[in-house]
Design a protein around this motif. Structure first.
Motif, PDB file in Angstrom:
ATOM      1  N   VAL A 110     -15.607 -11.224 -13.735  1.00  0.00           N
ATOM      2  CA  VAL A 110     -14.356 -11.012 -13.994  1.00  0.00           C
ATOM      3  C   VAL A 110     -13.957 -10.618 -12.660  1.00  0.00           C
ATOM      4  O   VAL A 110     -14.642  -9.480 -12.417  1.00  0.00           O
ATOM      5  CB  VAL A 110     -13.462 -10.716 -15.348  1.00  0.00           C
ATOM      6  N   ASP A 111     -13.191 -11.459 -11.664  1.00  0.00           N
ATOM      7  CA  ASP A 111     -12.998 -10.149 -10.521  1.00  0.00           C
ATOM      8  C   ASP A 111     -11.457  -9.311 -10.628  1.00  0.00           C
ATOM      9  O   ASP A 111     -11.097  -9.344 -11.730  1.00  0.00           O
ATOM     10  CB  ASP A 111     -12.085 -10.984  -9.662  1.00  0.00           C
ATOM     11  N   ALA A 112     -12.485  -7.706  -9.712  1.00  0.00           N
ATOM     12  CA  ALA A 112     -11.316  -6.424 -10.023  1.00  0.00           C
ATOM     13  C   ALA A 112     -11.259  -6.247  -8.852  1.00  0.00           C
ATOM     14  O   ALA A 112     -11.268  -6.851  -8.185  1.00  0.00           O
ATOM     15  CB  ALA A 112     -12.049  -5.770 -10.669  1.00  0.00           C
ATOM     16  N   GLU A 113      -9.606  -5.664  -9.023  1.00  0.00           N
ATOM     17  CA  GLU A 113      -8.698  -5.576  -8.147  1.00  0.00           C
ATOM     18  C   GLU A 113      -9.553  -3.969  -7.309  1.00  0.00           C
ATOM     19  O   GLU A 113     -10.170  -3.520  -7.885  1.00  0.00           O
ATOM     20  CB  GLU A 113      -7.459  -4.646  -8.099  1.00  0.00           C
ATOM     21  N   MET A 114      -9.271  -4.044  -5.926  1.00  0.00           N
ATOM     22  CA  MET A 114     -10.049  -2.904  -5.569  1.00  0.00           C
ATOM     23  C   MET A 114      -9.903  -1.412  -5.963  1.00  0.00           C
ATOM     24  O   MET A 114     -10.471  -0.991  -5.924  1.00  0.00           O
ATOM     25  CB  MET A 114      -9.716  -3.133  -3.807  1.00  0.00           C
ATOM     26  N   SER A 115      -8.480  -1.398  -5.954  1.00  0.00           N
ATOM     27  CA  SER A 115      -8.209   0.062  -6.705  1.00  0.00           C
ATOM     28  C   SER A 115      -8.830   0.220  -8.118  1.00  0.00           C
ATOM     29  O   SER A 115      -9.280   1.717  -8.527  1.00  0.00           O
ATOM     30  CB  SER A 115      -6.807   0.297  -7.507  1.00  0.00           C
ATOM     31  N   THR A 116      -9.330  -0.852  -9.165  1.00  0.00           N
ATOM     32  CA  THR A 116      -9.703  -1.053 -10.012  1.00  0.00           C
ATOM     33  C   THR A 116     -11.334  -0.645 -10.308  1.00  0.00           C
ATOM     34  O   THR A 116     -12.291   0.154 -10.302  1.00  0.00           O
ATOM     35  CB  THR A 116      -9.703  -2.124 -10.844  1.00  0.00           C
ATOM     36  N   ARG A 117     -11.717  -0.951  -9.458  1.00  0.00           N
ATOM     37  CA  ARG A 117     -13.244  -1.066  -8.778  1.00  0.00           C
ATOM     38  C   ARG A 117     -13.165   0.820  -8.544  1.00  0.00           C
ATOM     39  O   ARG A 117     -14.644   0.994  -8.792  1.00  0.00           O
ATOM     40  CB  ARG A 117     -13.219  -1.605  -7.505  1.00  0.00           C
ATOM     41  N   LEU A 118     -12.417   1.182  -7.423  1.00  0.00           N
ATOM     42  CA  LEU A 118     -12.798   2.491  -6.731  1.00  0.00           C
ATOM     43  C   LEU A 118     -12.233   3.313  -8.109  1.00  0.00           C
ATOM     44  O   LEU A 118     -13.237   4.508  -8.342  1.00  0.00           O
ATOM     45  CB  LEU A 118     -12.222   2.408  -5.754  1.00  0.00           C
ATOM     46  N   ASP A 119     -11.738   3.086  -8.910  1.00  0.00           N
ATOM     47  CA  ASP A 119     -11.316   3.729 -10.100  1.00  0.00           C
ATOM     48  C   ASP A 119     -12.512   4.502 -10.772  1.00  0.00           C
ATOM     49  O   ASP A 119     -12.729   5.228 -11.692  1.00  0.00           O
ATOM     50  CB  ASP A 119     -10.083   4.002 -11.023  1.00  0.00           C
TER      51      ASP A 119
END
Ligand code: ATP
Ligand code: AMO
Length: 434
Positions: A110-119
């Motif tokens: 499941v792809d994640a948004e950059m902000s979710t990845r960084l959080d």
């Protein structure tokens, strides 16, 4: 955990204890598999439900993905297993159970948004391709350090809390230092010059720079890693030779030592080490070439800075790394030396990748009087910089150097879309934690 074996080292015939994260559980009915992942790879753990201890099966298959487990058992060859071997568990211990609700899927399905990845960077780094970026980043820094050493330079560290800016007043982060105004450093510029002017002669630093950039772009950070060099008895051409040496060394090291990581990123076919000298194009020729592309709405005239669109037009025209040399003095900082026979023309240069600027550098003004004049021309008060300028009165050799953006180097080498992918915990307008 001294008795622990990395999954990559588990050989058929061994009795091992492997420990890591639960990557996936596949239950096929009578038989089920737990895929265990560690820093070196993955290994299949097999559960034959009717033939194994019930508690063991229940614990092993009941554990949530990304939990940390330790498994002991015999390793056997199994062609149908993802890595050709599997472990039949004799014991299994859940060391740290994960919440079944994960904010991010480390399997990447499941792809994640950059902000979710960084959080959730810890979970994000469990992805092979994300880990590969940071393995390669480490290899780039190792190769760059080694190349600087081969060029006879000494690694230094300079203060990050400073009294003055160097790269233009608007991008400074002010702080309070025991009641006095101070700033986070924008560049080690003045310090590296002060040391190159001692007997040390050639220095480099890999360290943080802080810039209060207002714009939110895919290639600007508010805290970046600067790779700096300064060499006494060097001119701008010598500095460009060093740039070329360290950038090429980074590409070569990846090609030699990071094939697995390139594969994880799907880059093994297209990755190429630059095999020709980077062309050195004067600013005057650069604006002529940009105008000739017809890509810009307005023609550039001598003295203009190059917009992002102008850089992109020239990048597409050249097709690889290139230097822009001999910039107009007016758009280069006070510390850059002008040509002796033409005061309008500076010795400043930039190294460009077709996608963006990577380096700024040049020969420095080493004559005390001229340096003071330069401050005045840029509307700066030379008295504030006395700690720096006074050393130019006690024997300052000609010198030159450059600053190379570490994250931009990683980003352009790997074709990353966003500079935030090249730094673990980026600082930008929106992000102060984690
Ligand atoms: P400088 O501070 O001199 O721009 P830099 O290292 O930040 O140095 P780049 O980021 O490559 O250089 O910027 C190149 C050009 O692109 C500069 O003229 C800059 O002002 C411009 N630029 C940067 N960000 C943006 C943006 N978001 N939109 C439009 N132009 C931009
Ligand atoms: P300059 O300001 O051009 O030059 O910076 C040098 C290089 O550092 C990188 N860089 C950045 N990367 C990410 N985010 C930022 N906000 C950012 N700002 C800069 C770029 C840039 O080319 N003192 C001079 C160098 C010198 O002359 O030695 C300087 O700082 O890749």
């Amino acid at each position: 955990m001294q008795d622990r074996t990395y999954t990559a080292d588990a050989e058929p015939g061994d009795d091992v204890t492997v420990a890591g994260w639960v990557h996936e559980i596949r239950d096929l009915g009578g038989i089920a598999f737990l895929i265990l992942r560690d820093a070196t790879g993955k290994i299949q753990v097999k559960f034959e439900k009717d033939e194994m201890d019930e508690d063991l099966v229940e614990t092993g298959l009941g554990v949530a993905r990304e939990s940390v487990v330790k498994v002991s058992g015999a390793v056997e060859e199994e062609p149908r297993a993802p890595t050709g071997v599997e472990v039949t568990p004799e014991s299994l211990e859940v060391i740290s159970a994960a919440d079944p609700e994960l904010p991010l899927d480390p399997s990447g399905k499941v792809d994640a948004e950059m902000s979710t990845r960084l959080d959730n960077r810890t979970l994000d780094l469990r992805k092979e391709e994300v880990q590969a970026v940071f393995e390669i980043r480490a290899e780039i820094l190792r190769a760059v350090r080694e190349q600087f050493r081969e060029f006879g330079s000494t690694e230094i560290t300079t203060p990050k809390i400073v009294a003055t800016g160097t790269e233009g007043g608007t991008e400074l982060f002010p702080i309070t230092y025991f009641g006095e105004e101070a700033f986070m450093n924008q560049s080690p510029q003045l310090f590296k010059q002060l040391i190159a002017g001692s007997n040390v002669e050639r220095v480099f630093e890999i360290g943080p720079i802080f810039r209060a950039e207002e714009h939110n772009t895919p290639r600007h950070l508010n805290e970046a890693t600067s790779i700096d060099f300064e060499g006494a008895f060097c001119d701008q051409n010598d500095a460009m030779d060093v740039v070329e040496g360290v950038v090429t060394a980074a590409y070569e090291a990846i090609s030699e030592n990071c094939q697995d990581e390139l594969e994880a990123l799907g880059l093994e076919e297209e990755f190429e080490v630059p095999d020709e000298a980077f062309p050195r194009i004067s600013y005057e020729d650069a604006i002529e070439r940009i105008n000739a592309t017809g890509e810009l709405d307005e023609q550039l005239v001598w003295g203009d800075d190059l917009s992002t669109a102008a850089e992109e037009a020239l990048g597409a025209d050249v097709g690889g790394h290139y230097f822009i040399t001999d910039w107009p003095s007016e758009i280069k900082p006070f510390y850059i030396k002008d040509h002796d026979d033409d005061e309008q023309l500076s010795t400043g240069f930039d190294l460009m990748h077709p996608r963006m600027e990577l380096v700024s550098g040049g020969q420095r003004e080493h004559r005390h009087e001229k340096l003071i004049e330069g401050f005045e021309q840029q509307g700066l008060d030379p008295d504030q910089f006395e700690y720096y300028t006074k050393m130019f009165k006690y024997g300052m050799p000609p010198h030159a150097g450059f600053g190379l953006g570490g994250e931009r180097l990683v980003m352009t080498i790997l074709g990353l879309e966003n500079i935030r992918e090249a730094v673990l915990f980026p600082r930008d307008r929106q992000r102060l934690s984690p």
